[in-house]
Design an enzyme around this catalytic site. Structure first.
Site, PDB file in Angstrom:
ATOM      1  N   GLY A   1      -1.401  68.359   6.055  1.00 26.25           N
ATOM      2  CA  GLY A   1      -1.953  67.632   7.191  1.00 26.25           C
ATOM      3  C   GLY A   1      -3.260  67.036   6.721  1.00 26.25           C
TER       4      GLY A   1
ATOM      5  N   ASN B   1      -5.389  68.905   3.863  1.00 24.93           N
ATOM      6  CA  ASN B   1      -5.313  68.336   2.520  1.00 24.93           C
ATOM      7  C   ASN B   1      -6.715  68.152   1.933  1.00 24.93           C
ATOM      8  OD1 ASN B   1      -2.648  68.214   3.223  1.00 24.93           O
ATOM      9  ND2 ASN B   1      -2.549  65.987   3.414  1.00 24.93           N
TER      10      ASN B   1
ATOM     11  N   TYR C   1       8.381  62.726  12.871  1.00 28.50           N
ATOM     12  CA  TYR C   1       7.471  63.758  13.381  1.00 28.50           C
ATOM     13  C   TYR C   1       8.160  64.637  14.413  1.00 28.50           C
ATOM     14  CZ  TYR C   1       3.434  61.593  11.162  1.00 28.50           C
ATOM     15  OH  TYR C   1       2.543  61.101  10.246  1.00 28.50           O
TER      16      TYR C   1
ATOM     17  N   ASN D   1      -7.716  57.235  10.360  1.00 32.89           N
ATOM     18  CA  ASN D   1      -6.319  57.684  10.375  1.00 32.89           C
ATOM     19  C   ASN D   1      -5.541  57.404  11.657  1.00 32.89           C
ATOM     20  OD1 ASN D   1      -4.804  58.771   8.340  1.00 32.89           O
ATOM     21  ND2 ASN D   1      -5.907  60.704   8.300  1.00 32.89           N
TER      22      ASN D   1
ATOM     23  N   ARG E   1      -2.629  56.846  14.130  1.00 34.83           N
ATOM     24  CA  ARG E   1      -1.200  57.200  14.183  1.00 34.83           C
ATOM     25  C   ARG E   1      -0.584  56.583  15.425  1.00 34.83           C
ATOM     26  NH1 ARG E   1      -1.650  58.232   9.712  1.00 34.83           N
ATOM     27  NH2 ARG E   1      -1.362  60.174   8.569  1.00 34.83           N
TER      28      ARG E   1
ATOM     29  N   THR F   1     -10.236  52.461   1.700  1.00 36.30           N
ATOM     30  CA  THR F   1      -9.234  52.525   0.625  1.00 36.30           C
ATOM     31  C   THR F   1      -8.378  51.271   0.661  1.00 36.30           C
ATOM     32  OG1 THR F   1      -7.705  53.723   2.048  1.00 36.30           O
ATOM     33  CG2 THR F   1      -9.126  55.037   0.647  1.00 36.30           C
TER      34      THR F   1
ATOM     35  N   ASP G   1      -5.972  61.291   2.035  1.00 36.25           N
ATOM     36  CA  ASP G   1      -6.713  62.543   2.230  1.00 36.25           C
ATOM     37  C   ASP G   1      -7.379  62.985   0.934  1.00 36.25           C
ATOM     38  OD1 ASP G   1      -5.570  62.480   4.812  1.00 36.25           O
ATOM     39  OD2 ASP G   1      -3.810  63.535   4.059  1.00 36.25           O
TER      40      ASP G   1
ATOM     41  N   ASP H   1       1.676  67.480  -0.100  1.00 37.80           N
ATOM     42  CA  ASP H   1       0.515  66.873   0.552  1.00 37.80           C
ATOM     43  C   ASP H   1      -0.788  67.133  -0.190  1.00 37.80           C
ATOM     44  OD1 ASP H   1       2.302  66.422   2.813  1.00 37.80           O
ATOM     45  OD2 ASP H   1       0.514  66.382   4.077  1.00 37.80           O
TER      46      ASP H   1
END
Lengths: 340, 340, 340, 340, 340, 340
Positions: free
Chosen positions: F34, F38, F104, F167, F169, F241, F281, F317
């Site tokens: 997760g 991570n 998920y 992040n 989602r 990133t 991560d 992960d």
């Protein structure tokens, strides 16, 4: 061939390989199973026209569950798609004094959120001769219970014979709730299947001394349970499975059928266990097959017990024993000699 | 060291992992084996100079079969290359009341199409002291039968001792055909190996009540079979293996040797089965080893039985028990305590 | 919670999958284990504050050993890093008459080259209540023996209770050397753990007829061994494990505790073996747990025996049975029924 | 066919499956390999009479190493048995920017403790035409170095051609020690194999700018290295492998042969790596095959480079490319189209 | 929904795991596949009513093949049972310069021994709109060729559209025989699928310079092949797949459709190969889907090419890409970003 | 060493082996991971004192998640136990044009039902210097969002530095809801981490043309995003990133750090992907490590990018790259040469 309909939940089963414990696992073996789905596979396996009705999510995990049923010949045309998730159960295989362990993760599953009206029962029962359900589905929630009731009413109206495996699950509901809900559903049931624990937990019908670990059966105790079940709910037939747990590796397995007149006890098998899960369901599958094919009561209980005896030697929830293998064991060949 | 020659078919064996059934398998474990190849590996394993003669196709599957023999020390210089395919057998491991199941796919294999003249028997038997074959090779077809006969004649001319395991295979030929073909070959045989079924099926020699499931041996029945075999064909020695099939998981294993004078019965072993295939072959390997190394009849039958008892705990067709392990068990240590 | 310190070697264990022999293996299953590390994992598993002291090399194999201990809750802060290699042992699992086989490759391991001064025992025993070691560590060499002695002296000075599992290893030293070295160390020991072989090999104390294969215990023999051990070294308590090896697949397992006054015999368990290695260590872990938590002598021996009975059904060196599982078995439930 | 003798260490290689790191591994894939053993398998694979000389312990791990050589056709009759352990190396496969990682655990191996007199070189070289060794064996210790010298002297006396792969291993010795020991051995060598690093580390012969990551070769640099090696030691031939490491997943691979007159550069192959270990050894195997079979210098370097190009696509230390596959690639077919 | 019928052979496919070579394998991964079966799974997967017609033996291997088709939604009601064996092919996956290798063991398979009259084509084509076959089935023998002709005649009579993938297999027949047999069958074909090799081998129609390794297509060459095929046999449509083999790991993949008027070239995809087998069949499946669903010629060739591009990233013979995945790639999204 | 606290969800991750699709899987590889877990493993792996705060159920699946964190050195003392289930995510690994796919099954997880008051933040932040969270936790529900806010307030009061990875989602919440909730939380954040998609989806900050598939970076676009994020929320530092998705098998990876004064761009790495999940991560883990250890901004972004570049070559992960490996790559060695 007339259709045999099974209705309930199919789950993703995740098991550590071999005898590894959960905390040791770096992979899980994947199969799919559930009480009623297991019965449908048994029936398809014997060449019957078996359909399974459930609800699974619209995702690849749901697809895989449906595929697995199709693979083994079950008709999945009535499977409804929707909901968030497929129920999961984690299974750790026990050995010797260490028991097998099940961790359920089935809450909020697609079928547990199904409700009356979701399934076109008229279409399902068109051309059907038998309907099988278990005590697990109504235990999933009030809506699945109502949906089960809806199914039962439709089945009765359409002249479909009904069997039920009581299958009490203590994680899902209390004995009190179970007794109340199941009590109502029983009026639609023709053939009742139970083990020594179910009758007591659901309906408070207790057998005296039914411990068969030693290999000896107290026939009287089981007879009383069957007779009382029949007395209370008017079942046409009552079948009771008898399991003697010597250890997680070795069990004694037998069963009894009561047809309101006589009590038929099967042979008793010492089983060296490969996978014990689905043992009871394979009995149900064998019973429905035998009753649907005009077996005598004595042959019926021998067929169902032999079928489920073999299941204990097969990995996964499904019973992959063939019709000829069941008949051979029923006929007395349990020597396990290599078949070339 | 003089050469011991085994001749026959080596097959690709494909098995679902663990106790999975064929219809559940997503991979097959691969080993190579066959009645006579198994004997050759046993002998190489005990340090003997063992050569295996066969014919395999000129492809990587044939290469792999040869490699596996070389890996375990068998001399493969006389293996002929050619033909279309390597024979295959699918093996599903049974458990408890569910029998192990073999599906053969060996038709049209390279060796089944071999014919007299394909092998230079003079070269093969140069420096050899023993020749072993089984009833499987002549059953593969008239040409392999003729090739076997050619081998036997050459062996006899060159003073090589001959052993044969009757090994009746009902899928390959009928009892009538078997009796006729094998009857002719028997004149070249010095040591005959059989189980209770072979003698009856091939030569119609039936033992009375040889069921040893209960663990008790009817010595008289086996004695009569051995005596009759010797009477009819003049064998120097007759060895009979005795298997009691309690279930696919548990067997009783023992054997008897008759040297024309006395009957020697081995200890009787309860075996918990890991892989039962090749059990009889490992007995043959042990028998030839013991007889080739000057063991007494009593020690010979104990060695061969202990060797094959251990095979039942080993995966695959080949017996990987070592000489010291066989001797230890023969000497009485079957406690299975960890060897550090 | 006060710390329980275990000191010794942790090794990389490499095993062919399932029942394959070494010569058949194309992969090895990897776990880490060793007599004292196994005890520390048992204790951490029961919720105790368990620390393991050892020396492992500064490489990924050493890292993995430490990681595995941390994974199961063991405190690894006192693990010293250095040396060339982690000890290895190869384990081939036996079945039926074929014994499990251990090939040691532990020479020149990091811990075998540790020496007095390498470990800060004052820090290790700060806040500790118990110190456990076995006869393996002093057997690794004179330096590890001296380091063990150093640990024992420090433990005694700091009021830490000491247990020792005699654990004789014939590959590491002779009975004579063992007797001499262990004899000196015994003066620091409060609780001595042994099996029937250790007492004889290390101290020449032989029980009469302790063969329990048949399932019957000669109580008298074990009592004499315990009494003699206590007489000679003044132990507070002596625990003896009793193993009846029927075969590599089936054992009888029981134990006895002597507290200087009474002899307490546990129930005797028939165990169907999944992995027998670490059985004795799991007994030690159970014993230390029970003694550290105020169990009565009778309950102590039942807890330790139940814990180690369960270990035989678990893969790897470590005992992953939980506290509640041990208590349930100790309370009589060994039926292995599925826990849902 | 005359014998080609390879001499050196064979080790147990343990690798996490796929791209797992050591700290993630729960199993290790098992193969056996080592610089000279790898060459012997290549040669046996091309149908040559290849013998491997080494020393392995008398245990099942040593047995397995010998078996693996036999399996692929190598003559193991001169393998000496004894010593404590088989050398081990752990290999973690890299990908992209993450390098493959080797952890050696080879100290105290059986071969590293072999000494002059242990091997009957006269028997080994009887009927032999070629002897191959590498810089690894003398690096194992003074005794293996002396044993190598003993072998070289005997080989020369018996008219056997000698090849050496310099193979510098920085964990085993320093450049200074390597230069001194190897310098003496070089006088017996006819064919020298090196990569760009070896010549510099062992003999201080440095190529200018030999980075071929970009795919372009600085021919001049390699020529100078080869010429200087020949000048110093009088080799008949010098072969240099050229590796451009783009990443752990992709390399450029080529080589050059110098016969004292001309410099022959092979084609340059972009390789997508499956297993890079043994790449150089497979070049050596190809080189010896080509030189032993009268290939022209240009064909020799193409054969050896094609052989080793294919090795990069094959798991394990050994090169399982067949003669026809090497010839096909050498002939220009690197398209990878399915061969049906 | 009208039925799409595929007819041909389904085989058991056995592959070493990962990139292992045959001679290294200790297990084989098991899937089932074959040119026409692969097409049927593609179609079922896109939601079409796809039926597969073949003949498989009455044993668990035949059962497993049928099960796998059912699992992925193919209608198997017309599968005939009988014959000795299921055809097998062994597949070794290549990488980099090492080609994938297929070893066929399909002789004497159940379908190769099927003959006219074995299948009730009237029933099969009742309600069908499309019939697909390939050049493999008539190549299996004269009887399968006659059976194919019988099917084609029946299809035409019942107004079913016919597609054929030429699929030349050099192990099964010669170009001359292929040309003769296929030439006759072509009169019944509406849609012809070929690759650059098929047209040349079967009908001697050769494209000029169709090497697309460099990524550039010689459009002219392919156009000529398609035009000539159409001219000779009067096909409604001709589709040609274009494969550029850079290595066993990397290919370029594209295709062209000719409808008698225009030539439509698809996008060209660089594919990193997971499993290349079945690539052409997945193109056929995509083509039939698109043509059956009214796609324009340009969309048809993009759909079919995108579908088969995705197949190269999927293990096994079957294409498990979903309809939405094919459409997404066809729409331009080949970035491979994680789909959450 | 001061504590670095990560807070969020850890999930059971289930993946088909290799490149199998979900519908082909018969087993799932098991890891735990997760976003924030991570990061904590990365930090522990570099030797930092990393603690992970979450809530997991009191069952063996919850135990296994905790064990996995402990195994890799993360402090789990603040993990709360309770709730019904551990969140699950199914991951299918993509290749070439086929994208990786995540399904998920995280609804109703233990942490998603955690609420303010469940965690003793005062204890957690005692001695802590850094707190890391991501946009996933507040997206799990209003209660986890409130719990996150509670944590942030406590962190700020106790002087703990805060980092957040946005992040986004899309399955968990809408951009509108995300913008609103995250907008409030941002006031407590010192270091903001984002990718090109997060800033746009959560805060509507869109970069112009940030497609880097071609390998060229539009520096201007990223600079504007970072500047706008800092302008709006006053972050001390913003890290972005940059991923160029060539295919599921090959990506370009780089990053940028903005400290309010300068923009620092890392090297750009072509990565051949083993497992892309956790890439971002691992960047966060590297960033926090570098900032906590006084790296310059230029070194910080190189360290974080090198760390996450390596992650793409590691299964699972968690990033198991070591400190020295990250430093070596940061220093320029990405050649992937074997490390012996």
């Amino acid at each position: 061939m007339s259709r045999i309909v099974c209705f309930g939940e199919i789950m993703l089963r995740l098991s550590p390989p071999g005898y590894l414990r959960f905390v040791q696992a770096n992979s899980f073996d994947v199969v799919y199973g559930g009480g009623e789905a297991n019965v449908s596979v048994s029936l398809a396996n014997y060449g019957m026209n078996a359909a399974f009705v459930t609800r699974v999510p619209e995702n690849p995990i749901g697809d895989s569950a449906v595929n697995e049923l199709r693979r083994f010949g079950v008709d999945t045309q009535f499977v409804s798609r929707g909901g968030d998730r497929l129920g999961i159960y984690f299974l750790e295989k026990g050995a010797s004094q260490r028991a097998s362990k099940v961790v359920y993760d089935r809450k909020y599953s697609a079928i547990s959120e199904a409700k009356p009206g979701d399934i076109d029962w008229m279409a399902v029962f068109e051309g059907a001769s038998w309907f099988h359900f278990t005590g697990i589905t109504p235990a999933l929630g009030d809506q699945p219970a109502a949906l089960t009731l809806e199914a039962l009413k439709c089945a009765k109206e359409m002249g479909v014979k009904v069997s039920c495996d009581l299958n009490f699950r203590k994680n899902l509901w209390s004995p009190v709730k179970a007794g109340s809900v199941m009590g109502e559903l029983m009026q639609y049931v023709d053939v009742c299947i139970a083990n020594e624990e179910d009758a007591e937990k659901v309906f408070g019908i207790k057998a005296d001394d039914t411990d068969i670990s030693g290999g000896k059966l107290n026939h009287g105790g089981y007879k009383k349970v069957a007779a009382e079940l029949r007395r209370r709910f008017g079942f046409e037939k009552v079948a009771i499975t008898l399991r003697g747990s010597i250890s997680a590796s070795d069990n004694i397995w037998a069963a009894m059928l009561y047809d309101g007149t006589d009590y038929y006890f099967s042979k008793s098998y010492p089983v060296h266990i490969v996978d014990r899960v689905g043992g009871g369901d394979s009995f149900g599958g064998g019973l429905i097959y035998a009753l649907s094919n005009g077996y005598s009561p004595a042959d019926t209980i021998e067929f169902a017990t032999a079928a489920s005896c073999l299941k204990h030697s097969i990995e996964g929830d499904f019973n992959h024993a063939t019709l000829s293998e069941v008949k051979a064991l029923m006929g007395g060949d349990g020597s396990g000699r290599v078949q070339r």
